[in-house]
Write a protein that holds these residues in place. Structure first.
Motif, mmCIF file in Angstrom:
data_model
loop_
_atom_site.group_PDB
_atom_site.id
_atom_site.type_symbol
_atom_site.label_atom_id
_atom_site.label_comp_id
_atom_site.label_asym_id
_atom_site.label_seq_id
_atom_site.Cartn_x
_atom_site.Cartn_y
_atom_site.Cartn_z
ATOM 1 N N ALA A 55 0.829 -1.202 0.000
ATOM 2 C CA ALA A 55 0.000 0.000 0.000
ATOM 3 C C ALA A 55 0.867 1.257 0.000
ATOM 4 N N ASP A 57 0.493 4.947 1.195
ATOM 5 C CA ASP A 57 -0.306 5.915 1.940
ATOM 6 C C ASP A 57 0.170 7.310 1.567
ATOM 7 N N ALA A 81 2.842 0.930 10.286
ATOM 8 C CA ALA A 81 2.378 0.994 8.902
ATOM 9 C C ALA A 81 2.725 -0.274 8.135
ATOM 10 N N THR A 86 1.454 -1.394 4.608
ATOM 11 C CA THR A 86 1.887 -0.190 3.887
ATOM 12 C C THR A 86 3.398 -0.215 3.733
ATOM 13 N N ILE A 89 5.059 5.642 2.184
ATOM 14 C CA ILE A 89 4.223 6.772 2.585
ATOM 15 C C ILE A 89 4.696 8.023 1.857
ATOM 16 N N SER A 368 -3.137 1.605 -3.477
ATOM 17 C CA SER A 368 -1.759 1.406 -3.934
ATOM 18 C C SER A 368 -1.485 2.018 -5.300
#
Length: 483
Positions: A55, A57, A81, A86, A89, A368
């Motif tokens: 992912a 973020d 995270a 994730t 970021i 994503s």
């Protein structure tokens, strides 16, 4: 770095789902197909698991100074995270009054260096636009920052005027950058806050009263029109309700380049949480505020029909006991922000995919692929393809758990989603081919996260278009090796 195979999993991208084995070499996906029967490579069995791209973020606030305090640090929040799925970021570097954009980028890289479990890129929030800062935008783009944020709220602190917005749109357009906007009318909010406090209305629930949906809708409309006048794209952050989503829908239908995100808190929580007794409502204070419950369905629909393109957490985490308490006698002094980066993937899988709000592929696109595209990180991040970084989440769709602060890795003393039941967790997570989460436990180290150079949003932009030479010091910033 040793070669690896991940076998027997179901690969899920934004467009396809299929059973395949993945070969990883030098931190990247080297092959997608069938693993040879005889191999000396390390093999990770993904039987019964989905394989998602990590992912991305796009909306976080790590170690961010805020009115005499600071949000939770990179160290705890990025570990939380990655355990949640994730792997990248994009954090907001906040320009201090009088600081240059280059200094702001440097300051945030210093905060992150050696302290992040995930890869990261940066936005710069422009709060003090002078002619010199405006001309520095091309240099910031060359240093790997392709997105800039403007606040229409927080009068006297972060708020910019319409002229600043328009000039930023114009300059960003020249260099292919994307402007992100926090859309709330700060002037009206300030007036309503003063009015409510004068009436003795100090409790957390008045936070939402001072920031009605109409205030967000008006600002969304105004920002969209200013971007249209400048001929520039715009990205609206944390859309909280149906009325503002409708402004975006209408503009997109007319052909304007308007893009937007919402956040898990607006999909799963409502304004009644702000009214919890004993000041507990302060835990749920964020801006824009939580809305009436009816907005949730409208936001889910906006995600499903393409009105909203991405989901970001707006993870901006404070402690309840010694930080949120700053506003016990004045709701306007409660630090604005909530947590959620540890659990958002499981929550969205449970209440989005499992609940039939959108497909598994749309889920991957929202958390994503699209964030990577809009933030200039695709296809390095955000997809499973040969040549892309091997940022992979081996996701168990059957595992169930109850969210609780007692077991969380996030640094705050409460969890926004306390008591929520979820189905589906990240079993293993790889960052550029390295296993850093194994059986749900973090096994990496904080020196593994790297600064990722974002590319300009506009494909027609070339680095040669930016004015100004890059110094040796700037080059260090660009590659994340500064200081």
């Amino acid at each position: 770095m040793a070669k690896k195979w991940i076998r027997n999993g179901v690969v899920v991208t934004s467009s396809d789902s299929f059973r395949a084995d993945l070969q990883i070499e030098e931190g990247k996906i080297a092959a997608i197909g069938k693993m040879p029967e005889n191999t000396n490579d390390e093999v990770i069995d993904a039987s019964g698991l989905y394989i998602f791209p990590g992912a991305v973020d796009e909306h976080t606030h790590m170690s961010m100074p805020s009115n005499g305090t600071e949000t939770m640090p990179w160290e705890t929040e990025t570990i939380a995270a990655v355990v949640g799925g994730t792997t990248t970021i994009v954090d907001f570097a906040m320009q201090a009054k009088g600081s240059s954009l280059t200094d702001t980028i440097r300051k945030w890289q210093v905060r992150a260096k050696g302290n992040t479990a995930v890869d990261y890129s940066l936005h710069v929030a422009i709060t003090d636009l002078t002619d010199e800062i405006l001309e520095e935008i091309p240099t910031a783009v060359r240093l790997g920052v392709s997105t800039f944020k403007l606040f229409m709220a927080y009068k006297g602190e972060l708020m910019v005027d319409d002229s600043t917005m328009f000039r930023t749109f114009q300059k960003a357009k020249e260099v292919g950058a994307l402007v992100m906007v926090h859309a709330e009318n700060g002037d009206v909010i300030s007036h309503l806050q003063q009015q409510l406090l004068a009436e003795g209305k100090t409790e957390p629930r008045y936070h939402s009263v001072s920031r009605p949906i109409e205030i967000e809708t008006e600002a969304t409309h105004r920002a969209i029109k200013l971007a249209k006048a400048a001929g520039a794209p715009i990205f609206i952050v944390h859309v909280s309700g149906g009325e503002s989503a409708e402004e975006i829908r209408r503009a997109r239908a007319s052909g304007q380049a308007v893009f937007a995100e919402t956040c898990p808190q607006y999909l799963l929580l409502d304004e009644t949480f702000l009214g919890l007794p004993d000041f507990e409502g302060a835990k749920y204070v964020c801006s824009p505020p939580l809305r009436a419950k009816g907005n949730q369905e409208q936001l889910w629909n906006a995600l499903a029909d393409g009105t909203l393109q991405t989901i970001g957490t707006d993870h901006c985490s404070f402690n309840f006991k010694n930080q949120k308490q700053m506003g016990r006698n004045d709701f306007s002094k409660i630090p604005n922000g909530v947590n959620g980066i540890e659990n958002w993937i499981s929550l969205l899988y449970t209440y989005g995919v499992k609940a039939g709000k959108f497909s598994l592929n749309r889920f991957v696109e929202l958390v994503s692929t699209n964030p990577a595209k809009f933030m200039g990180l695709y296809p390095k991040k955000g997809t499973i393809a040969v040549g892309s970084d091997a940022d992979l989440v081996l996701f168990d769709p059957k595992e169930k758990q109850t969210i609780t602060a007692v077991n969380q890795l996030q640094g705050s003393d409460y969890n926004l989603y306390e008591g929520f039941e979820v189905q589906g967790i990240a079993r293993h997570v790889l960052l550029r081919g390295e296993v850093i989460v194994k059986n749900g436990k973090y096994v990496g180290n904080l020196s593994q996260g790297q600064y990722i150079h974002a590319q300009p949003f506009a494909a027609a932009y070339t680095l040669n278009a930016a004015k100004g030479a890059i110094t040796a010091e700037d080059k260090q910033i660009e590659t994340g090796t500064a200081l």
